[in-house]
Design a protein around this motif. Sequence first.
Motif, short mmCIF file in Angstrom:
data_model
loop_
_atom_site.label_atom_id
_atom_site.label_comp_id
_atom_site.label_asym_id
_atom_site.label_seq_id
_atom_site.Cartn_x
_atom_site.Cartn_y
_atom_site.Cartn_z
N GLU A 9 9.96 0.01 33.66
CA GLU A 9 10.28 -0.96 34.69
C GLU A 9 11.64 -1.62 34.43
OE1 GLU A 9 6.99 -3.67 34.99
OE2 GLU A 9 5.69 -2.16 35.91
N ALA A 10 11.92 -1.92 33.17
CA ALA A 10 13.21 -2.52 32.82
C ALA A 10 14.34 -1.53 33.10
CB ALA A 10 13.21 -2.94 31.35
N TYR A 11 14.12 -0.27 32.78
CA TYR A 11 15.14 0.76 33.03
C TYR A 11 15.40 0.89 34.53
CZ TYR A 11 17.57 5.20 33.24
OH TYR A 11 18.50 6.17 33.50
N VAL A 12 14.33 0.93 35.32
CA VAL A 12 14.47 1.05 36.77
C VAL A 12 15.27 -0.12 37.32
CG1 VAL A 12 13.19 0.98 38.95
CG2 VAL A 12 12.43 2.49 37.11
N GLN A 13 14.96 -1.33 36.89
CA GLN A 13 15.69 -2.50 37.36
C GLN A 13 17.16 -2.43 36.96
OE1 GLN A 13 13.48 -5.88 35.88
NE2 GLN A 13 12.61 -6.23 37.92
N ALA A 14 17.43 -1.99 35.76
CA ALA A 14 18.81 -1.96 35.26
C ALA A 14 19.64 -0.86 35.91
CB ALA A 14 18.80 -1.79 33.74
N ARG A 15 19.05 0.27 36.25
CA ARG A 15 19.83 1.43 36.69
C ARG A 15 19.74 1.74 38.19
NH1 ARG A 15 23.80 2.69 34.74
NH2 ARG A 15 23.58 4.90 35.10
N PHE A 41 13.01 8.63 40.19
CA PHE A 41 12.21 7.78 39.30
C PHE A 41 10.76 8.29 39.21
CE2 PHE A 41 15.23 4.01 40.02
CZ PHE A 41 15.89 4.24 38.84
N LEU A 42 10.22 8.78 40.31
CA LEU A 42 8.87 9.35 40.26
C LEU A 42 8.81 10.56 39.34
CD1 LEU A 42 7.69 9.18 43.98
CD2 LEU A 42 6.69 8.01 42.02
N SER A 43 9.83 11.40 39.41
CA SER A 43 9.87 12.58 38.55
C SER A 43 10.01 12.22 37.08
CB SER A 43 11.03 13.49 38.95
OG SER A 43 10.87 13.96 40.26
N VAL A 44 10.75 11.17 36.81
CA VAL A 44 11.03 10.77 35.43
C VAL A 44 9.87 9.97 34.83
CG1 VAL A 44 12.56 9.29 34.05
CG2 VAL A 44 13.53 10.84 35.73
N ALA A 45 9.12 9.27 35.68
CA ALA A 45 8.06 8.38 35.19
C ALA A 45 7.05 9.10 34.29
CB ALA A 45 7.34 7.72 36.36
N GLY A 46 6.68 10.30 34.64
CA GLY A 46 5.69 11.04 33.85
C GLY A 46 6.19 11.46 32.48
N ARG A 47 7.50 11.49 32.32
CA ARG A 47 8.10 11.91 31.04
C ARG A 47 8.72 10.73 30.29
NH1 ARG A 47 9.50 15.38 35.05
NH2 ARG A 47 8.86 17.53 34.84
N TRP A 48 8.48 9.53 30.78
CA TRP A 48 9.20 8.37 30.25
C TRP A 48 8.95 8.14 28.77
CZ3 TRP A 48 13.39 6.16 31.35
CH2 TRP A 48 13.75 5.00 30.68
N LEU A 51 11.15 10.49 26.88
CA LEU A 51 12.56 10.18 27.10
C LEU A 51 12.98 8.91 26.36
CD1 LEU A 51 12.89 10.89 30.91
CD2 LEU A 51 13.98 12.15 29.06
N ALA A 52 12.15 7.90 26.41
CA ALA A 52 12.47 6.64 25.74
C ALA A 52 12.51 6.84 24.23
CB ALA A 52 11.45 5.56 26.11
N ALA A 53 11.64 7.69 23.73
CA ALA A 53 11.61 7.94 22.29
C ALA A 53 12.83 8.71 21.81
CB ALA A 53 10.34 8.70 21.92
N GLU A 54 13.40 9.57 22.69
CA GLU A 54 14.56 10.38 22.31
C GLU A 54 15.86 9.59 22.31
OE1 GLU A 54 14.60 13.71 24.91
OE2 GLU A 54 12.87 14.65 23.96
N GLY A 55 15.89 8.44 22.95
CA GLY A 55 17.12 7.65 22.99
C GLY A 55 17.56 7.38 24.41
N ASP A 56 18.78 7.75 24.73
CA ASP A 56 19.38 7.45 26.03
C ASP A 56 18.83 8.37 27.11
OD1 ASP A 56 20.98 6.57 28.08
OD2 ASP A 56 22.78 7.59 27.37
N PRO A 57 18.07 7.84 28.09
CA PRO A 57 17.50 8.68 29.14
C PRO A 57 18.48 8.97 30.29
CG PRO A 57 16.69 6.45 29.36
CD PRO A 57 17.53 6.47 28.11
N ASP A 58 19.63 8.29 30.33
CA ASP A 58 20.57 8.43 31.45
C ASP A 58 20.98 9.87 31.76
OD1 ASP A 58 20.66 5.90 32.49
OD2 ASP A 58 22.44 5.30 31.37
#
Length: 169
Positions: A9-15, A41-48, A51-58
Motif C-alpha cells: 500500500e505504501a509503494y502504491v501511494q508513493a509510485r 498493480f494487480l499483476s504485481v500484488a501477487g508477487r509483492w 519483490l519487496a524481499a529482493e529490493g527495489d521493485p521499480d
Amino acid sequence: MDADRLSFEAYVQARTTALSRIAYLLTGDHHLAEDLVQQTFLSVAGRWQRLAAEGDPDPYVRKVLYHQHVSWWRRARRITHVSLTGVDRPAPDRTDEVGVTVAVQRALARLGPRQRAALVLRYFEDLTEVETAEVLGCRVGTVKSQVRDGLARLRTLAPELADLLEVTS
C-alpha cells in the motif's frame, strides 16, 4: 502478511503519480492510463512479498507496465472499428499555454507502441539502451532502431517540434 500488505500500500501511494505519467505518455488517454496502472498493480500484488524481499521493485513494475501496454495494443488491433463518417467530432483543444505538451502528446500518439515505449523509456524515464532493452524484452539493437525510427517519424509528423527533437538526438 500484514506487513507485506502495508508495504504494498505504501509503494502504491508513493509510485502511483509517476507511473500514471508514464502510462499517460504511452496511452495518450487519462482513463486508459489509470486502467493501465491499476492493472499493473494487480499483476504485481501477487508477487509483492518476493519483490519487496529482493529490493527495489521499480524495474519489475515498469516492465509489467510496458508489457501490459503492448498486450493491450495487440488486443486492440484485432478489434474491428466502426466508421464514424458523418458523425460530428469534437474540436481538439487548442490552448496556447500547453502548445508544446499537446504537440508532443499528439506526435507520440501517432507512433506505434514499441517506438513510443522506446522513446518514453529512453527520454522520459532516462534509461540506458541496455535498461530499455531489458524492460521491453528485446535486444539493444532493436532499441536503437526503434528510437532512431521513432525520432525520424516524429520529425516528419511534427516538424514544429524540430528544435526539441534536436536536443534528444
